[in-house]
Design an enzyme around this catalytic site. Structure first.
Site, mmCIF file in Angstrom:
data_model
loop_
_atom_site.group_PDB
_atom_site.id
_atom_site.type_symbol
_atom_site.label_atom_id
_atom_site.label_comp_id
_atom_site.label_asym_id
_atom_site.label_seq_id
_atom_site.Cartn_x
_atom_site.Cartn_y
_atom_site.Cartn_z
ATOM 1 N N GLU C 146 32.342 15.690 -9.563
ATOM 2 C CA GLU C 146 31.425 15.997 -10.673
ATOM 3 C C GLU C 146 31.924 15.457 -12.008
ATOM 4 O O GLU C 146 32.172 16.216 -12.959
ATOM 5 C CB GLU C 146 31.206 17.518 -10.777
ATOM 6 C CG GLU C 146 30.532 18.110 -9.572
ATOM 7 C CD GLU C 146 30.097 19.570 -9.756
ATOM 8 O OE1 GLU C 146 30.597 20.214 -10.678
ATOM 9 O OE2 GLU C 146 29.256 20.047 -8.984
ATOM 10 N N GLU C 297 26.831 19.488 -2.516
ATOM 11 C CA GLU C 297 27.117 20.883 -2.845
ATOM 12 C C GLU C 297 25.825 21.608 -3.142
ATOM 13 O O GLU C 297 25.020 21.148 -3.958
ATOM 14 C CB GLU C 297 27.978 20.992 -4.124
ATOM 15 C CG GLU C 297 29.378 20.515 -4.015
ATOM 16 C CD GLU C 297 30.186 20.828 -5.287
ATOM 17 O OE1 GLU C 297 29.728 21.671 -6.091
ATOM 18 O OE2 GLU C 297 31.238 20.208 -5.466
#
Lengths: 666, 666, 666
Positions: C146, C297
């Protein structure tokens, strides 16, 4: 201290000239002020230049007051180090979480852990104790003032080093810290204590263990400073020592008061939040059990500073506050402040006398308090506050856990006051007791909002239950370890095993449409919740709707002669309030709690014990008047007439004192 | 300047090429723009490298514009020092209260007190003045731009030293400062001026004196800089000098304009807050009394930057704004800006012409303004704005006091605009006058929201009253000393004594359920209030409910031929508005104010005086149309027809000009 | 990778002991987890002391998992440099816009541009790639984690230098930068690239060019780092490489994925915002066109950290999410995380298994996903997602422009999701395509909310239109240049000229009472708007009320075989939604889009193509059930029964798979 009821005010004679002081003393006498608290910000007046001490002004004041029948609580002035301490020494100053270094000009600007601060604080305190310690007017001491009210955890370099030492003492080896905190996560792992950061700037949240432990470290250090101060004073004075604390400040009050002599607190709740006022008496009475406490500061009418003000009290409320405090165990009821500040940043704050020496808007109420004080003094002095049969566990450590893990912006104090208010409305007399308090004499113990429950508390509560007590645990209690991590054996660790409960899973119920049913009430459930396995034997609260339909949110487990009741979720809304009250009512009845009665909302009973009798102080707090149910015939001490059992009315902000003979338990 | 009405725009020729400039000049002529303001951000264009000055571009532009009949207000470019000044010199930059040091890339990033800034500003200003000072096109000067619009008080080291000097000049000895500020409080006391901190980081609020004095220091310093600039220009030019200021900026306008030649201001109020637009004309007309002022900046349609924008003006509103300004004393009405920015951070801001050279959404409105300007010019030039009989005291010092002590987030300007709006609605012509202004010619003086009233003002107002004036004082006026402390003789000090009033106590009435009655209206009272002793003689407003029932909140005291009326509290809500208006109306009638008439909400009268006649400009500001009552026959100057006394209608955003002969006072 | 549908979870074996790991593997098998992602925060476990690498633990884990049939996506652990990297090296750390230097203890605390970081990241990545690159269990790689989720643009000294280099590469000479950015404004002009500041502290907003370019610089640099990492891995492994990105992060995804092998993303939208979940599949399918993407995710139930939590998913929603993802092109559907964290700051986050190894509240839903996965796997593997006929331009560069110029707090992603939702509701299948994507196969292209439209995109879109496409442009599209300035030739530059449109002016319509009419609907118009000249030929949307009455806000321009439709304003409210949908519907019909059908709100069709047939996945996302219209007879693959054309019902969170033969276009 001679036994009496004190009615006092904070006083700053160092700010006024002799003429004003003389006028003040005259006015105090007229008003009925019999004690003042002085000195807590007067360091510069006592030690204007470094090492040049002069306490004569304060000694004279104390003596002069005493000559006029006014006693003194003397303070150490450490919240406000003078300019010679602060100027040019950023390394001595408090550092905010965001890195801002405090400067001179306000208060609590110094780091209370800096060695030079400790040294200078020791010297000034020793001077004061030596000079004033044996004056007859000094009936008590206050260390510093409202520790950690404007600041919380300092981030300076001194604190960094002390933090590392503290960690080493707590964990022994860095490996044990790494393990306890689970620092392998996000590659945080440390090779030595000196590597452990303070919880400063980071792109996202810090490890919960780091955040919580830094708070506990800070709480321990300020208590340690307080211990040091008290020790110095005791060398020169036998008068008892306190600190004016609060549930709001970043301190562990149980620890802080361990080495102090009596408890005192400051409160500025407004009437619309009167339970936030009342909770203090039920707590501080138990912080130093068996010792009377002091309301060291409250406003005569409204709290204010340059940037804000509260609404003034309605007439009559101040008297209701004072009588409630005295009846619930206060020895002193004091205002902040006597004479309105003319400078600084709190000029707008209400006082007894204005800066120009005239009665303020609150003055008539102060006179009412004094009239009441005189009336109740003999009654109070010949009785003691009754111990409650129901206790609520209070924990400032839990407050630290909530600061680290606020769920959705939860505030520990607000949660607790809301919960407390429900018990008050039930008319059950109650104690708030610190985590480490003994449980003798209680029948029901409530332990809500305590994420980490120590094994010591579990052991003590277990014994309490085995001996017949009911322990109601939750909501939000027990899900975290000592290090603020998640248990890995089961959801609630030792607590769950002790209760014999079985948590299936935990999750936040807010917004999930969950409905629970217990005690014939259905209510929405919210907050972080533990869901228990359904079991015909143990289930008391059943989840009717939502993700966990058919499972349980309240369970009841017999243990010895008593029960552990696990409350896994927070019932919400009006129905939730009813459910919670029914739960408490149910177990209070089951445990045979008798120190209770019906009360209308806003009216309370404060029970006291005499020799072979009780006194009920019945007080209306909300200004609407109300009633309570008298269970047995009594005598109204104001009229000396018999009062029959049944409904007893009390007017707007009024109080009544009913003497009841030989009534069991009350 | 040749006498005419100016219609202008801010212009940035340094951002465009010659072709665009030529096109711009052509379009300006078509549009009716007869003046531009240039140069205020062009330092880098004038002195691209340090010491290398080149003003030829601007001289050529000024001359070219002049050749086309467009005159110029020339600016000094000091709000935007070039990169050679700022790069690598953090010590020259503005420092925020929180310690952030400004960098290059926006404006007002330099500390205007830094000696090197002052030096460089002096040099560039001298160059500009020398080069452009004698050009025939230059009809005026603007110093810098919107002083302190993005910044307020700088916290840099230079300012720290100057602050210490300023304090020494003000107080003489540190003992006097300590006494004036009451620094014994919280052990703040100083041993030397060099110890007095700037109001930087602190755990809680600073001493009010420190906070307020630092603002006054900053206001003085920026005025001093402005003085320096003006002095340089005057060596080379006889054209008058101004600054484009605002009620919003952190400056003391009375002081700032003391050494300037005429007043000008910037305003971007939207139509829903049109009184905030209008108040400017009634103020700036009096900042340099007797001199016409300029609306130096306003939007053609909406203000905007990268991060926000206002709603566009409805069609017609711009013309209403412009005619109101001219009628109320403006000589110039100018837009920000002529051609939309193509770069920077204000590209979205409305303009006359788009970045691609086409008319904008507001363009048609600009043409309407020009049409109106031509129509009214002879009428305006042959008359002068009428002096009002009612004045409202305006104080930027009060603004500083409110910034230090905001009570509950109060904003001085918002309070004042609300109050002003009530006078406007009554149809009473009014002046806003600075604290130091003479009171000749006024019949009623209102002094609301001024925490510190100087003894000089009290003396002047007292004389005014003795000569027959009515002085209405309050709310929120007089409770603080010059040093921003509380009086110790009585609540309002000198003012209270002068009035012969007797304040019992002061407290915040918000949320206290207080109701006051005056002028046959009952209304809730709020804000920090002075409660007066009830006295049959002096009480005008009686407290009917609340903590101070039976006492007084408005009192009236005869003094010489006039009266001092003390307004101790703020009447709130609709009823409060009515009460305030009745109060003003009552005393305006008593004082025989004649320069007024009935107006419907949203419509105003702007009266001007000619030789033996008056002109009433009747203007609808809110777009709903409306009417005023004509007290005497007049002549409509647009139609040249007689208008009878009575109701005079005016359409949506329209204006009418009525000539009335020999009407006394109007 | 072997072709299969992956069902996975993030796993942190480095945080647990062997016994737990063995238990985890057993539970994964039971649950149906066939892939885990590991290692992304494990740098300290891999290189506990600088230069001491040990990958054996992870190699063993990967092999052990593989032995049990569980494959691995291996990560580089660069978001969390260990303490040996960070301690005592503030110069290596990320610096916030406000100057705060990050410390150790969270993640993304290092500056990813610091040369020492790059070096150390290279070394650890090479070690991992070398050691794990050839393990059979490794089926893919994830670089870092991320990027820029907690941070955005670093302000450190390293970045400052790189910024100057980047500018030099982009602009060649400082004169060209000055010209492009219009830096003469506010005297910003630079003499050398080394003078250009980072957009740090300033009294007001920075130049838009500076702000936007600094974002683009930062986006390029993080992509460059990702490229470097990928290059190292490729030396040792042939497994495909991805990064788990998001629309929310401060990255340019089109650029970031240029040198990666497949797309993956993280999403935590809640059910009440399910379009924000769905939009991802329609976007990431096109970020690496033709390659399956991964949902890397998502939560099993709710996202949470210490300070907040989302509401848990209702039962059934997780399955709906998963089937939608697989049907729309996902190869993997993975949870964050397998086992609840016991430490750190995300303990409250939902997981598959609790920290004490038991099923969580979401577990039953995970089992539903696995059941569904098994059922659809053969159908998915034998088909491909259908290309849509309608595309929406997606631009992270536009996101940067909106961050600089937010108008009135607009958020690019929220705008886009709202717009997207309208297309979804129409039942039109759609692709979100990056700015640089080819337009082959599309019939309608929508380009809303893109302030700067590159000439390359204009050229490509023009060709698309000439070949018969319909390009709907706006709102808020095209008003800015590449350098984030305003066009000077016309309002929309090249775009306007290409369209043959004529913008009269632009302004913000919010609060201006503007009403537009188009497609027989009248609706309020808002946001920054372009107003077009009215022209009988081209006007489609007419302004009925407001400042621009009689002018046009939607125009249509024929070009070759197609049309450019200019949407100048944002239709607001319910009527605005209807108008927008009618507009899209109108042009979709005109362009003969067939890949669509009626859907009820909350129900979607995900079409896939097989050899001579289509499969429609019909999925209810909102839990209310719904229906779609089947255009032709099909076969329900769950029941193997024939379904007639017409209304096809689908239950709460259910899905149906309908096989349709030879249906043209669908």
């Amino acid at each position: 201290m001679e036994k009496k009821l004190y009615h006092g005010a904070a006083y700053y004679p160092e700010l006024w000239d002799e003429k004003v002081i003389d006028e003040d003393i005259k006015l105090m006498k007229q008003t009925g002020i019999n004690v003042v608290r002085i000195g807590e910000f007067a360091w510069a007046a006592m030690e204007p230049e470094e090492g040049m001490f002069d306490l004569s002004f304060f000694k004279n004041i104390i003596n002069k007051l005493y000559d006029h029948g006014i006693e003194t609580v003397m303070c150490t002035p450490t919240p406000t180090p003078p300019i010679w301490f602060t100027q040019g020494h950023p390394e001595r100053m408090y550092v905010e979480k965001d890195g801002r270094v405090m400067g001179h000009g306000s208060r609590q600007h110094a780091c209370t852990n800096h060695p030079y601060f400790r040294l200078k604080a020791e010297l000034i305190t020793e001077q004061i104790a030596k000079e004033a310690g044996s004056l007859p007017g000094v009936i008590g001491w206050q260390i510093d003032n409202e520790f950690k009210c404007h600041v919380s955890e300092c981030m300076c370099e001194t604190c960094k080093d002390l933090w590392h030492q503290w960690l080493e003492e707590r964990y022994g080896t860095i490996e044990q810290l790494n393990e306890a905190w689970g620092t392998q996560i996000w590659s945080e792992s440390y090779h030595g204590f000196e590597q452990v950061p303070q919880p400063g700037h980071a792109p996202f949240l810090h490890n919960s263990s780091l955040s919580t432990m830094y708070q506990l470290f800070s709480m321990e250090k300020i208590a340690e400073f307080c211990d040091e101060q008290a020790e110095i004073i005791r060398k020169y004075s036998s008068a008892p020592i306190t600190h004016n604390s609060s549930m709001m400040f970043s301190v562990d009050n149980e620890r802080l008061f361990k080495n102090l002599d009596f408890a005192s607190f400051d409160t500025y709740a407004t009437i619309d939040n009167f339970p936030a006022y009342l909770i203090n008496s039920d707590l501080w009475r138990n912080i130093k059990k068996g010792k009377d406490f002091w309301v060291m500061e409250t406003s005569t009418s409204y709290a204010a500073s340059l940037e804000s003000y509260a609404s003034p009290h309605p007439n009559g409320y101040l008297k209701a506050e004072a009588v409630a405090a005295y009846a619930l165990g206060a020895e002193g009821f004091c205002y902040w402040l006597w004479r309105q500040q003319r400078s600084g940043c709190e000029q707008p704050h209400s006082s007894v006398i204005s800066a120009w020496g005239k009665p303020t808007a609150g003055y008539a109420n102060v006179l009412e308090v004094e009239k009441m004080r005189k009336e109740i003094e003999p009654i109070i002095l010949s009785t003691r506050p009754s111990q409650a049969e129901l206790a609520i566990t209070y924990s400032d450590r839990a407050k630290a856990f909530f600061k680290t893990e606020s769920h959705r912006g939860l505030n520990h104090r607000a949660l607790l006051v809301d919960f407390y208010e429900k018990i008050v409305s039930l008319g059950i007399h109650r104690d708030l007791i610190p985590e480490g308090a003994g449980l003798q004499g209680y029948k029901v113990l409530l332990t809500p909002f305590i994420p980490y429950v120590s094994s010591e508390l579990v052991t003590r509560a277990k014994q309490f239950v085995e001996n017949g007590g009911v322990w109601i645990v939750g909501p939000l209690t027990g899900g975290r370890t000592e290090a603020h991590t998640v248990h890995t054996d089961c959801a609630l660790g030792n607590l769950e095993q002790t209760a014999g409960a079985k948590v299936l899973f935990t999750y936040p119920m807010d917004g999930s449409g969950t409905i629970g049913r217990a005690f014939d009430v259905s209510a929405p459930l919210g907050m972080w919740s533990s869901v228990f396995e359904f079991d015909q034997e143990t289930t008391v609260g059943l989840i009717e709707e939502g993700l966990s339909e058919g499972k349980s949110f309240i369970t009841e487990h017999r243990l010895g002669k008593g029960k552990i009741v696990m409350l896994g979720s927070m019932p919400l809304g009006t129905e939730g309030d009813v459910m919670l009250q029914k739960l408490v009512d149910h177990y209070s009845q089951e445990a045979n709690i008798v120190l209770r009665t019906d009360v209308t909302k806003g009216t309370i009973v404060a029970p006291r014990k005499g020799d072979g009798y009780s006194i009920w102080f019945v007080i209306n707090m909300d200004g609407n008047g109300g009633s309570v149910t008298l269970l047995k015939e009594g005598i109204d001490l104001q009229t000396n007439s018999v009062v029959c059992p049944g409904k007893l009315e009390v007017g707007k902000f009024e109080y009544r004192m009913i003497r009841i003979n030989e009534m069991e338990g009350i």
